[in-house]
Design a protein around this motif. Sequence first.
Motif, PDB file in Angstrom:
ATOM      1  N   VAL A   1       1.928  -4.736 132.815  1.00 33.05           N
ATOM      2  CA  VAL A   1       0.914  -3.774 132.368  1.00 33.05           C
ATOM      3  C   VAL A   1       1.493  -2.524 131.721  1.00 33.05           C
ATOM      4  N   ALA A   2       2.737  -2.202 132.003  1.00 33.42           N
ATOM      5  CA  ALA A   2       3.298  -0.942 131.506  1.00 33.42           C
ATOM      6  C   ALA A   2       4.038  -1.081 130.177  1.00 33.42           C
TER       7      ALA A   2
ATOM      8  N   VAL B   1      -7.886  -1.653 135.173  1.00 36.40           N
ATOM      9  CA  VAL B   1      -7.999  -0.413 134.406  1.00 36.40           C
ATOM     10  C   VAL B   1      -7.275  -0.527 133.070  1.00 36.40           C
ATOM     11  N   VAL B   2      -6.060  -1.015 133.102  1.00 29.64           N
ATOM     12  CA  VAL B   2      -5.267  -1.116 131.877  1.00 29.64           C
ATOM     13  C   VAL B   2      -5.886  -2.125 130.911  1.00 29.64           C
TER      14      VAL B   2
ATOM     15  N   ARG C   1      -3.848   3.980 128.525  1.00 26.42           N
ATOM     16  CA  ARG C   1      -4.460   5.003 129.364  1.00 26.42           C
ATOM     17  C   ARG C   1      -3.415   5.864 130.088  1.00 26.42           C
ATOM     18  N   PHE C   2      -2.225   5.301 130.294  1.00 21.81           N
ATOM     19  CA  PHE C   2      -1.177   6.017 131.012  1.00 21.81           C
ATOM     20  C   PHE C   2       0.069   6.119 130.148  1.00 21.81           C
ATOM     21  N   SER C   3       0.781   7.216 130.302  1.00 22.70           N
ATOM     22  CA  SER C   3       2.047   7.398 129.585  1.00 22.70           C
ATOM     23  C   SER C   3       3.150   6.653 130.336  1.00 22.70           C
ATOM     24  N   PRO C   4       4.282   6.427 129.688  1.00 18.82           N
ATOM     25  CA  PRO C   4       5.406   5.788 130.397  1.00 18.82           C
ATOM     26  C   PRO C   4       5.796   6.557 131.660  1.00 18.82           C
TER      27      PRO C   4
ATOM     28  N   GLN D   1       3.791   8.338 133.538  1.00 14.91           N
ATOM     29  CA  GLN D   1       2.771   8.087 134.557  1.00 14.91           C
ATOM     30  C   GLN D   1       2.955   6.703 135.181  1.00 14.91           C
ATOM     31  N   TYR D   2       3.266   5.697 134.358  1.00 17.10           N
ATOM     32  CA  TYR D   2       3.531   4.373 134.911  1.00 17.10           C
ATOM     33  C   TYR D   2       4.702   4.425 135.878  1.00 17.10           C
ATOM     34  N   THR D   3       5.739   5.126 135.495  1.00 10.97           N
ATOM     35  CA  THR D   3       6.912   5.247 136.369  1.00 10.97           C
ATOM     36  C   THR D   3       6.533   5.901 137.691  1.00 10.97           C
ATOM     37  N   ALA D   4       5.751   6.965 137.623  1.00 12.81           N
ATOM     38  CA  ALA D   4       5.329   7.667 138.839  1.00 12.81           C
ATOM     39  C   ALA D   4       4.429   6.785 139.706  1.00 12.81           C
ATOM     40  N   LEU D   5       3.500   6.060 139.077  1.00 17.76           N
ATOM     41  CA  LEU D   5       2.621   5.165 139.834  1.00 17.76           C
ATOM     42  C   LEU D   5       3.416   4.055 140.519  1.00 17.76           C
TER      43      LEU D   5
END
Length: 174
Positions: free
Chosen positions: A87-88, A149-150, A156-159, A161-165
């Motif tokens: 997804v990322a 969501v994706v 919807r999310f930055s790289p 944000q994906y890393t943090a999630l």
Amino acid sequence: MKREALLDAAEAVLLEHGTQALTLTAVAERAGVSKGGLLYHFPTKEALITALVSRVIAEFDALVEEYERQPGASFTRAFVEATFAIVAVPDGERTGRRWAAITAATTTPELAAPLREAMDRWHHRDEAEDADPVAATVVRLAAEGLWEVVAHGSGRFSPEQYTALRRRLLDLLG
């Protein structure tokens, strides 16, 4: 034409035009083959959708298994890593293609059955390998929600944000 190329064409039709546009004729045209060439591999639309769903499941299972082979990995950690590996991606195309196949499958209960079986397997695995089985379940469900969501709004999310999630979900596993 190879079977995988036909499945790629079907995914492209689904992604670009939606479930209603998925016809054997449309897939054959997209793949640049005769309808008879397509029918040789997939005699019905249902057979085509079943193959799309089977491929989605097999690819995800293979990715999970790859991550499970890493030192200290549990199934849930591998599930999270595999989810984010899909997804990322920057363009979200892979997620869109996979979600298109799943959407097509859910049009009838019979076509969705393999997906339901895979979900049961993924979310009801022997939890003895997880230090906190409830946390592991929450993490897998959160990862599953991320797919949703994706798939409905890629980018919807930055790289970052994906890393943090990803990091937070893995941290929840201890």
